[in-house]
Design an enzyme around this catalytic site. Sequence first.
Site, PDB file in Angstrom:
ATOM      1  N   SER A  65      54.163  61.915  15.188  1.00 51.74           N
ATOM      2  CA  SER A  65      53.003  62.154  14.334  1.00 51.74           C
ATOM      3  C   SER A  65      51.901  61.130  14.553  1.00 51.74           C
ATOM      4  O   SER A  65      50.712  61.474  14.529  1.00 51.74           O
ATOM      5  CB  SER A  65      53.426  62.167  12.855  1.00 51.74           C
ATOM      6  OG  SER A  65      53.940  60.902  12.444  1.00 51.74           O
ATOM      7  N   ASP A  66      52.240  59.873  14.778  1.00 46.86           N
ATOM      8  CA  ASP A  66      51.250  58.830  14.990  1.00 46.86           C
ATOM      9  C   ASP A  66      50.283  59.192  16.122  1.00 46.86           C
ATOM     10  O   ASP A  66      49.099  58.840  16.093  1.00 46.86           O
ATOM     11  CB  ASP A  66      51.910  57.499  15.359  1.00 46.86           C
ATOM     12  CG  ASP A  66      53.152  57.167  14.567  1.00 46.86           C
ATOM     13  OD1 ASP A  66      53.833  58.095  14.097  1.00 46.86           O
ATOM     14  OD2 ASP A  66      53.475  55.982  14.441  1.00 46.86           O
TER      15      ASP A  66
END
Length: 426
Positions: A196-197
């Site tokens: 997700s980052d």
Amino acid sequence: MLQRRIGAAFLWTTLLAVAAALGPIEAEASSSSSSSVSSSESCKAGAAAVPEMSVLAAGAKVADWQLSHLDNFDYVPDTAFRRQTEAPRDWIQAAFYIGLTQFADVAGQARFNDAVLAHGEAERWGFDQRPRHADADATGAVWVWAAQHTHDSATLVPIKARFDAVLAEPSTVALDFEPVPPTGGEPYCQARWCWSDALFMAPPAWVALTKATGDGRYLAHADGEFWATTEYLYDRRDHLYFRDSRFIARRDAAGRKIFWGRGNGWVLAGLARILNELPADHPSRPRYEALFKQMASKIRQLQGKAGYWPVSLLEPQKTPETSGTGFFVYGLAWGINHGQLPAAQYRSSVDRGWRALLAAVQPDGKLGWVQRVGAGPAQVDKDDTQLYGVGAFLLAASEVSRLSSAAKLSTAKQKHCLPLRSSALR
């Protein structure tokens, strides 16, 4: 090293007075769900907003503390993460400079622009040795900002070369995070955006490069990869992202799904940054806007009573945490400022989040309660700080200052407010 510099001392005194007037903010035992704000409350929100000057003073104070600590990272307790923090082209410093670029645009203080440009010149607008890693892409957004502010296209030569190499041979590796080389090392999937980052780190830089150059290939690549990652990691029932494939089936001790606070903060902030650069008529824009609104609606419901968001979003609040909170405040404030989110529903959440962030700023400008480098929810302490947490704070300050400025224009109309009809986002 840039020394700490701040405007007139009375600005910070004003900030402390405002924070004191708001009263102490403590972590609560459990998170709370927010309901729609009534029309009368929406009228009060504009009048009760934190003054713009206090927002800018707070941002300057925190930025100056960090700029004065770029030559000594002894405050990072883990030596491995300290080495990563020292890397001037990696994601940790990139996240700080991304926040600083946005804050510099609203602060009107030359030292912040100068700090960004000095950093780029020192690094010769280059990247680290990982040619396809999203974390290494992140600093590209800072270089594009510099090119736009200096009108020097030479700053774009390294990023174009880097991204062109990816376009010439795009990876098709699976997005499963667990397979790693037999000798160890980073997962194979990190040749793409499989966590997700990465949706904060890479796609905004790719989209910004199309805006800067007019070459649509960069945006086309970012668009395809963003939606591939979203298809894999976005939970369509809970409207949140798993950090990576390892978390999809994992549950906490109480049987709840594990949605990392900062991990989702990266995504919401990344969406705002993508939408900042995305053409108004791009075919995917309605899809990005719908996803942003859907996530924002869920995020608003998970904010704790003290204004912070939990490190694990479905679990009870245990301590303050400012990196995820900073990204959420930025995203929600951006949504209001850009007509994506109704102020009647979201303004109180932004205000509470900003007050919580202010409460975590120490007298010298150090931002505390920043969860350490990690890949999921973890404990956080009062004195923990990191550059990405400061970057999130500066992003939040940049949008809250605009929100406060707009509130000034509407304050005179408060007594004439008409009933508003608010509806829940779907």
